[in-house]
Motif scaffolding. Structure first.
Motif, PDB file in Angstrom:
ATOM      1  N   ASN A   1      -1.263  -1.724  -9.559  1.00  0.00           N
ATOM      2  CA  ASN A   1      -2.291  -2.479 -10.283  1.00  0.00           C
ATOM      3  C   ASN A   1      -3.626  -2.541  -9.531  1.00  0.00           C
ATOM      4  O   ASN A   1      -4.582  -3.149 -10.000  1.00  0.00           O
ATOM      5  N   ASP A   2      -3.655  -1.903  -8.368  1.00  0.00           N
ATOM      6  CA  ASP A   2      -4.909  -1.710  -7.621  1.00  0.00           C
ATOM      7  C   ASP A   2      -5.048  -0.203  -7.414  1.00  0.00           C
ATOM      8  O   ASP A   2      -4.955   0.317  -6.313  1.00  0.00           O
ATOM      9  N   LEU A   3      -5.265   0.469  -8.552  1.00  0.00           N
ATOM     10  CA  LEU A   3      -5.226   1.933  -8.596  1.00  0.00           C
ATOM     11  C   LEU A   3      -6.607   2.495  -8.276  1.00  0.00           C
ATOM     12  O   LEU A   3      -7.608   2.089  -8.864  1.00  0.00           O
TER      13      LEU A   3
ATOM     14  N   ILE B   1       0.872  -1.174   0.000  1.00  0.00           N
ATOM     15  CA  ILE B   1       0.000   0.000   0.000  1.00  0.00           C
ATOM     16  C   ILE B   1       0.906   1.220   0.000  1.00  0.00           C
ATOM     17  O   ILE B   1       1.721   1.399   0.908  1.00  0.00           O
ATOM     18  N   VAL B   2       0.767   2.025  -1.036  1.00  0.00           N
ATOM     19  CA  VAL B   2       1.655   3.173  -1.236  1.00  0.00           C
ATOM     20  C   VAL B   2       0.898   4.444  -0.836  1.00  0.00           C
ATOM     21  O   VAL B   2      -0.078   4.824  -1.481  1.00  0.00           O
ATOM     22  N   LEU B   3       1.344   5.102   0.237  1.00  0.00           N
ATOM     23  CA  LEU B   3       0.628   6.268   0.751  1.00  0.00           C
ATOM     24  C   LEU B   3       1.006   7.578   0.063  1.00  0.00           C
ATOM     25  O   LEU B   3       0.114   8.391  -0.230  1.00  0.00           O
ATOM     26  N   PRO B   4       2.284   7.862  -0.216  1.00  0.00           N
ATOM     27  CA  PRO B   4       2.584   9.078  -0.986  1.00  0.00           C
ATOM     28  C   PRO B   4       2.003   8.972  -2.394  1.00  0.00           C
ATOM     29  O   PRO B   4       1.845   7.869  -2.936  1.00  0.00           O
ATOM     30  N   ASN B   5       1.721  10.103  -2.995  1.00  0.00           N
ATOM     31  CA  ASN B   5       1.088  10.116  -4.323  1.00  0.00           C
ATOM     32  C   ASN B   5       2.082  10.257  -5.474  1.00  0.00           C
ATOM     33  O   ASN B   5       1.671  10.388  -6.623  1.00  0.00           O
TER      34      ASN B   5
ATOM     35  N   LEU C   1       5.119   9.314  -8.245  1.00  0.00           N
ATOM     36  CA  LEU C   1       5.494   8.174  -9.090  1.00  0.00           C
ATOM     37  C   LEU C   1       6.617   7.369  -8.441  1.00  0.00           C
ATOM     38  O   LEU C   1       6.558   6.140  -8.378  1.00  0.00           O
ATOM     39  N   LYS C   2       7.641   8.045  -7.949  1.00  0.00           N
ATOM     40  CA  LYS C   2       8.810   7.345  -7.422  1.00  0.00           C
ATOM     41  C   LYS C   2       8.479   6.496  -6.201  1.00  0.00           C
ATOM     42  O   LYS C   2       9.124   5.476  -5.957  1.00  0.00           O
ATOM     43  N   SER C   3       7.459   6.889  -5.428  1.00  0.00           N
ATOM     44  CA  SER C   3       7.103   6.113  -4.243  1.00  0.00           C
ATOM     45  C   SER C   3       6.525   4.749  -4.611  1.00  0.00           C
ATOM     46  O   SER C   3       6.512   3.837  -3.788  1.00  0.00           O
ATOM     47  N   ALA C   4       6.056   4.593  -5.859  1.00  0.00           N
ATOM     48  CA  ALA C   4       5.467   3.326  -6.299  1.00  0.00           C
ATOM     49  C   ALA C   4       6.493   2.397  -6.946  1.00  0.00           C
ATOM     50  O   ALA C   4       6.164   1.251  -7.278  1.00  0.00           O
ATOM     51  N   LEU C   5       7.715   2.860  -7.124  1.00  0.00           N
ATOM     52  CA  LEU C   5       8.700   2.069  -7.853  1.00  0.00           C
ATOM     53  C   LEU C   5       9.172   0.841  -7.085  1.00  0.00           C
ATOM     54  O   LEU C   5       9.295  -0.255  -7.660  1.00  0.00           O
ATOM     55  N   ILE C   6       9.469   0.978  -5.804  1.00  0.00           N
ATOM     56  CA  ILE C   6      10.032  -0.138  -5.040  1.00  0.00           C
ATOM     57  C   ILE C   6       9.072  -1.334  -4.991  1.00  0.00           C
ATOM     58  O   ILE C   6       9.494  -2.474  -5.258  1.00  0.00           O
ATOM     59  N   PRO C   7       7.780  -1.154  -4.668  1.00  0.00           N
ATOM     60  CA  PRO C   7       6.877  -2.325  -4.720  1.00  0.00           C
ATOM     61  C   PRO C   7       6.792  -2.960  -6.106  1.00  0.00           C
ATOM     62  O   PRO C   7       6.658  -4.180  -6.228  1.00  0.00           O
TER      63      PRO C   7
ATOM     64  N   ILE D   1       5.615  -7.323  -6.024  1.00  0.00           N
ATOM     65  CA  ILE D   1       4.533  -7.613  -5.085  1.00  0.00           C
ATOM     66  C   ILE D   1       3.224  -7.760  -5.866  1.00  0.00           C
ATOM     67  O   ILE D   1       2.904  -6.932  -6.725  1.00  0.00           O
ATOM     68  N   THR D   2       2.483  -8.791  -5.575  1.00  0.00           N
ATOM     69  CA  THR D   2       1.327  -9.167  -6.388  1.00  0.00           C
ATOM     70  C   THR D   2       0.292  -8.058  -6.491  1.00  0.00           C
ATOM     71  O   THR D   2      -0.152  -7.700  -7.588  1.00  0.00           O
ATOM     72  N   THR D   3      -0.120  -7.504  -5.346  1.00  0.00           N
ATOM     73  CA  THR D   3      -1.134  -6.442  -5.327  1.00  0.00           C
ATOM     74  C   THR D   3      -0.490  -5.157  -4.835  1.00  0.00           C
ATOM     75  O   THR D   3       0.070  -5.125  -3.729  1.00  0.00           O
ATOM     76  N   ARG D   4      -0.572  -4.120  -5.664  1.00  0.00           N
ATOM     77  CA  ARG D   4       0.065  -2.841  -5.335  1.00  0.00           C
ATOM     78  C   ARG D   4      -1.020  -1.761  -5.341  1.00  0.00           C
ATOM     79  O   ARG D   4      -1.512  -1.370  -6.406  1.00  0.00           O
ATOM     80  N   THR D   5      -1.365  -1.295  -4.151  1.00  0.00           N
ATOM     81  CA  THR D   5      -2.537  -0.451  -3.940  1.00  0.00           C
ATOM     82  C   THR D   5      -2.144   0.996  -3.674  1.00  0.00           C
ATOM     83  O   THR D   5      -1.160   1.255  -2.971  1.00  0.00           O
TER      84      THR D   5
END
Length: 351
Positions: free
Chosen positions: A118-120, A85-89, A91-97, A102-106
């Motif tokens: 992929n759970d946008l 679950i990525v709390l910052p909005n 782009l770079k904060s979503a790169l590590i997951p 990781i199967t579900t990235r919310t």
């Protein structure tokens, strides 16, 4: 289920994110929650029982550092997370997951994150007016929560757990008196004087509280130390005040705030810490608005004399204070504080 949270970088946001962790744990007691955040966050995460492990984010705020994020992601593959679950909005904060596979990235739609998440979730800001509501909504499946009205009530507020031994140690390290009432002041603000109640008002309030046999403790970072000194210089009895701004690490400040009878604070990260510690507090707002990030506590009294959000970095006064904060008189704050203390005088445990 094993979940990785990419956490925020600011004290206030990190505190509000605790509502998400509490909600996740309430929904699934078997969940393991790891939080990746800046190293300083460990002082807060260690006092959140729902967090299994804190993982230091070694990349500075605002840095892309694509290679380093790729390497971190590959290292995290070994943890076999079920969801991120990525709390910052950003782009770079979503790169590590993404790199961790990781199967579900919310997360909320944010900044060009198609594919990375992929759970946008598309964000209707009017449907989720509070930041804490936006965090908590991510604890539920995408189709279940369409607005804040759909969130189960009551919302779980942040609630830090402080060890009595840690409190005793911190009190001893700074020789805080134990037989008197302690009122904490948090006179700093991240974005400068426009969000600060004037130092001369804090000093006038301090003198009124000293007449009630209270001692004042000033909290803040090193850049708030000068403000604390200015308050003491304007007090009639500065010997009844100790300026700890810049002298404590965050964990010590949390421990010491927990043993204060009440807190008077600007809109700041420490305001959210005091709220999560269950301290009665008076929160003073000027240009910034409590409509988005209020103190999440039923023991908080917000004072604000204007409406709407005002993007102001420096006020019109010589010291840079905003007129709306200058207009909040010390007597008003004193009266509100006395009312709070009367309401919660039976709270002797200071959770």
């Amino acid at each position: 289920m094993k979940t990785l949270i990419i956490g925020p970088s600011w004290v206030g946001d990190m505190m509000m994110s605790h509502s998400l962790y509490r909600t996740l744990k309430a929904n699934n007691p078997q969940i393991e929650i790891d939080v990746m955040a800046p190293t300083w966050c460990r002082a807060l995460l260690s006092k959140m029982p729902e967090v299994n492990r804190s993982i230091s984010m070694p990349i500075g705020h605002g840095q892309l550092a694509l290679k380093e994020r790729y390497q971190l992601g590959k290292q995290l593959q070994k943890q076999h997370y079920d969801q991120a679950i990525v709390l910052p909005n950003s782009l770079k904060s979503a790169l590590i997951p993404f790199f961790a596979g990781i199967t579900t990235r919310t997360g909320w739609k944010g900044e060009l994150r198609y594919g990375l998440l992929n759970d946008l979730r598309p964000l209707d800001k009017l449907a989720f007016p509070l930041m804490v509501e936006r965090y908590i909504a991510l604890a539920y499946p995408k189709g279940d929560i369409h607005s804040a009205a759909d969130l189960p009530k009551p919302l779980l507020s942040p609630k830090l757990v402080v060890s009595p031994d840690d409190v005793l140690q911190s009190r001893s390290e700074f020789a805080l008196p134990s037989e008197v009432s302690l009122i904490g002041f948090c006179p700093g603000a991240e974005f400068g004087p426009a969000k600060r109640w004037p130092d001369y008002h804090y000093a006038a309030l301090a003198d009124k509280l000293v007449q009630q046999n209270a001692h004042i403790v000033i909290f803040g970072s090193d850049k708030d130390r000068a403000v604390g000194e200015s308050i003491m210089q304007k007090m009639a009895h500065p010997e009844k005040c100790i300026n700890l701004a810049g002298l404590t690490v965050l964990e010590q400040a949390v421990n010491l705030i927990s043993c204060c009878d009440a807190i008077v604070t600007n809109d700041s990260g420490l305001m959210h810490v005091a709220a999560a510690l269950g301290r009665p507090l008076v929160a003073l707002y000027g240009p910034s608005s409590p409509d988005f990030t209020p103190p999440l506590s039923d023991k908080a009294d917000v004072i604000r004399l204007i409406t709407g959000y005002h993007k102001v970095r420096k006020g019109d006064s010589q010291e840079g204070y905003h007129q709306s904060l200058i207009d909040i008189e010390p007597q008003l704050v004193f009266d509100r504080l006395m009312t709070l203390l009367a309401r919660f005088q039976t709270d002797t445990t200071k959770e």
